[in-house]
Scaffold this motif. Structure first.
Motif, mmCIF file in Angstrom:
data_model
loop_
_atom_site.group_PDB
_atom_site.id
_atom_site.type_symbol
_atom_site.label_atom_id
_atom_site.label_comp_id
_atom_site.label_asym_id
_atom_site.label_seq_id
_atom_site.Cartn_x
_atom_site.Cartn_y
_atom_site.Cartn_z
ATOM 1 N N LYS A 128 0.823 -1.210 0.000
ATOM 2 C CA LYS A 128 0.000 0.000 0.000
ATOM 3 C C LYS A 128 0.856 1.260 0.000
ATOM 4 O O LYS A 128 1.770 1.403 0.797
ATOM 5 C CB LYS A 128 -0.939 0.014 1.220
ATOM 6 C CG LYS A 128 -1.738 -1.274 1.404
ATOM 7 C CD LYS A 128 -2.547 -1.626 0.188
ATOM 8 C CE LYS A 128 -3.284 -2.939 0.391
ATOM 9 N NZ LYS A 128 -3.749 -3.538 -0.845
ATOM 10 N N ARG A 129 0.525 2.185 -0.914
ATOM 11 C CA ARG A 129 1.109 3.502 -0.933
ATOM 12 C C ARG A 129 -0.033 4.503 -1.021
ATOM 13 O O ARG A 129 -1.143 4.173 -1.446
ATOM 14 C CB ARG A 129 2.067 3.663 -2.120
ATOM 15 C CG ARG A 129 3.245 2.699 -2.092
ATOM 16 C CD ARG A 129 4.276 3.071 -3.159
ATOM 17 N NE ARG A 129 3.700 3.012 -4.493
ATOM 18 C CZ ARG A 129 3.705 1.925 -5.243
ATOM 19 N NH1 ARG A 129 4.217 0.797 -4.780
ATOM 20 N NH2 ARG A 129 3.187 1.942 -6.456
ATOM 21 N N ILE A 130 0.271 5.736 -0.663
ATOM 22 C CA ILE A 130 -0.785 6.733 -0.606
ATOM 23 C C ILE A 130 -1.404 6.972 -1.988
ATOM 24 O O ILE A 130 -2.596 7.278 -2.103
ATOM 25 C CB ILE A 130 -0.260 8.047 0.009
ATOM 26 C CG1 ILE A 130 -1.436 8.935 0.463
ATOM 27 C CG2 ILE A 130 0.664 8.776 -0.962
ATOM 28 C CD1 ILE A 130 -1.015 10.064 1.374
ATOM 29 N N PRO B 270 2.634 3.606 6.037
ATOM 30 C CA PRO B 270 3.707 3.809 7.020
ATOM 31 C C PRO B 270 3.415 4.977 7.963
ATOM 32 O O PRO B 270 2.716 5.931 7.594
ATOM 33 C CB PRO B 270 4.935 4.104 6.140
ATOM 34 C CG PRO B 270 4.608 3.506 4.821
ATOM 35 C CD PRO B 270 3.133 3.638 4.649
ATOM 36 N N PHE B 271 3.969 4.899 9.148
ATOM 37 C CA PHE B 271 3.719 5.922 10.169
ATOM 38 C C PHE B 271 4.156 7.304 9.696
ATOM 39 O O PHE B 271 3.481 8.307 9.952
ATOM 40 C CB PHE B 271 4.457 5.551 11.461
ATOM 41 C CG PHE B 271 4.251 6.549 12.570
ATOM 42 C CD1 PHE B 271 3.051 6.619 13.263
ATOM 43 C CD2 PHE B 271 5.272 7.429 12.914
ATOM 44 C CE1 PHE B 271 2.864 7.551 14.274
ATOM 45 C CE2 PHE B 271 5.096 8.354 13.934
ATOM 46 C CZ PHE B 271 3.889 8.410 14.610
ATOM 47 N N ASP B 272 5.298 7.390 9.006
ATOM 48 C CA ASP B 272 5.784 8.683 8.514
ATOM 49 C C ASP B 272 4.797 9.309 7.530
ATOM 50 O O ASP B 272 4.631 10.537 7.500
ATOM 51 C CB ASP B 272 7.149 8.517 7.844
ATOM 52 C CG ASP B 272 8.256 8.221 8.851
ATOM 53 O OD1 ASP B 272 8.028 8.454 10.059
ATOM 54 O OD2 ASP B 272 9.323 7.741 8.435
ATOM 55 N N THR B 273 4.144 8.466 6.732
ATOM 56 C CA THR B 273 3.148 8.974 5.785
ATOM 57 C C THR B 273 1.948 9.556 6.514
ATOM 58 O O THR B 273 1.391 10.590 6.118
ATOM 59 C CB THR B 273 2.681 7.839 4.846
ATOM 60 O OG1 THR B 273 3.806 7.321 4.143
ATOM 61 C CG2 THR B 273 1.649 8.343 3.844
ATOM 62 N N TYR C 110 -1.615 13.171 3.881
ATOM 63 C CA TYR C 110 -2.411 12.090 4.473
ATOM 64 C C TYR C 110 -3.676 12.643 5.117
ATOM 65 O O TYR C 110 -4.769 12.094 4.969
ATOM 66 C CB TYR C 110 -1.576 11.334 5.504
ATOM 67 C CG TYR C 110 -2.308 10.196 6.183
ATOM 68 C CD1 TYR C 110 -2.454 8.971 5.549
ATOM 69 C CD2 TYR C 110 -2.854 10.348 7.447
ATOM 70 C CE1 TYR C 110 -3.116 7.913 6.154
ATOM 71 C CE2 TYR C 110 -3.519 9.301 8.069
ATOM 72 C CZ TYR C 110 -3.650 8.090 7.422
ATOM 73 O OH TYR C 110 -4.321 7.059 8.033
ATOM 74 N N LYS C 111 -3.536 13.751 5.840
ATOM 75 C CA LYS C 111 -4.701 14.347 6.498
ATOM 76 C C LYS C 111 -5.725 14.836 5.472
ATOM 77 O O LYS C 111 -6.938 14.710 5.678
ATOM 78 C CB LYS C 111 -4.249 15.490 7.401
ATOM 79 C CG LYS C 111 -3.428 15.020 8.602
ATOM 80 C CD LYS C 111 -2.997 16.172 9.495
ATOM 81 C CE LYS C 111 -2.190 15.655 10.688
ATOM 82 N NZ LYS C 111 -1.738 16.753 11.582
#
Length: 276
Positions: free
Chosen positions: A170-172, A214-217, A223-224
């Motif tokens: 999974k990627r954004i 990922p948490f950094d994402t 992301y928001k």
């Protein structure tokens, strides 16, 4: 492939630069001349009699779409979802065809199905290039023109899963593709009780994929913004038809469960974002 073409003059080999799955499918559709179309992804394989079985059933019932069961095979050669072939067939007509897709009785993958060619040619259906989850963006358009559907309870298609495939990494950008597909769906009219539920199911999937990023994402503004867009989409679809609208349908329990999960998941994501 050229050797096979030499043995069977009906085959056409089309060479093109790699432009992705949708691009390859769209290129192939330019050369279609037969009554039926089927798709087999590059890593997958089929039973040698799959096409014969599907065409026979299509001719027998004059079906617009014939679908079979699939079996998943992981890259470590471990097979999953073992199922005894019962040779049972189900037959649906008119609005019930679309309901099988919307209720996930028929998966929204394009592969593992036989289609009448005219569905693609008459209604100019093509796959979205440059986007992920192209089947999500296309299957409902195909089924919207299906008047006769046959489901064959036989595992004839083998779906090969790579650990690093698009579907499983999974990627954004992938989540954004799902959201964009739902935005397009909102502008597409389908007369079916479960159309809203199907879109909510896709949104639920987008929520789940977003949680796996990922948490950094998850700490980024992008992301928001993505979550805000998902929330808006979810709320707009949920208000189209309240829960009591489905109370007399045979799937009221499943629909209630889906809406409850969405509400709880949304609240959970909001709490995560507020703590960042």
């Amino acid at each position: 492939m050229s050797a096979y073409k030499f043995e069977d003059q009906r085959l056409i080999i089309v060479s093109k630069e790699n432009g992705g799955l949708s691009s390859a499918r769209n290129e192939g559709l330019k050369y279609v001349a037969g009554d039926y179309i089927t798709f087999v992804d590059s890593d997958d394989w089929i039973k040698k009699d799959m096409i014969e079985i599907m065409v026979q059933e299509a001719n027998r019932k004059d079906a617009d779409i014939v679908t079979v069961f699939s079996k998943r095979v992981h890259s470590n050669k471990e097979e999953t979802e073992s199922l005894n072939n019962s040779c049972k067939t189900e037959y649906y007509t008119n609005e019930d065809c679309m309901s099988q897709l919307l209720l996930n009785k028929v998966p929204n993958y394009t592969w593992g199905k036989l289609y009448k060619t005219e569905i693609f040619t008459k209604f100019r259906i093509r796959f979205p290039e440059g986007k992920n989850y192209e089947d999500v963006a296309t299957s409902y358009k195909i089924f919207n023109h299906c008047k006769k559907l046959v489901i064959i309870h036989m595992q004839l298609y083998f779906y090969f899963i790579r650990c690093n495939s698009i579907v499983h990494t999974k990627r954004i950008a992938e989540v954004y593709s799902m959201v964009e597909h739902v935005e397009e769906m909102n502008n597409y009219y389908i007369k079916n009780t479960y159309w809203g539920i199907y879109r909510l199911k896709i949104i639920y999937g987008a929520y789940m994929y977003a949680l796996c990023l990922p948490f950094d994402t998850k700490k980024t503004i992008e992301y928001k913004k993505l979550i805000d867009k998902i929330v808006l989409l979810s709320n707009s679809i949920k208000t189209e038809k309240p829960l009591f609208f489905y109370i007399n349908t045979p799937h009221f329990y499943k629909i209630s469960l889906l809406k409850t999960r969405l509400t709880n998941l949304l609240a959970y994501i909001k709490r995560i974002i507020s703590k960042q």
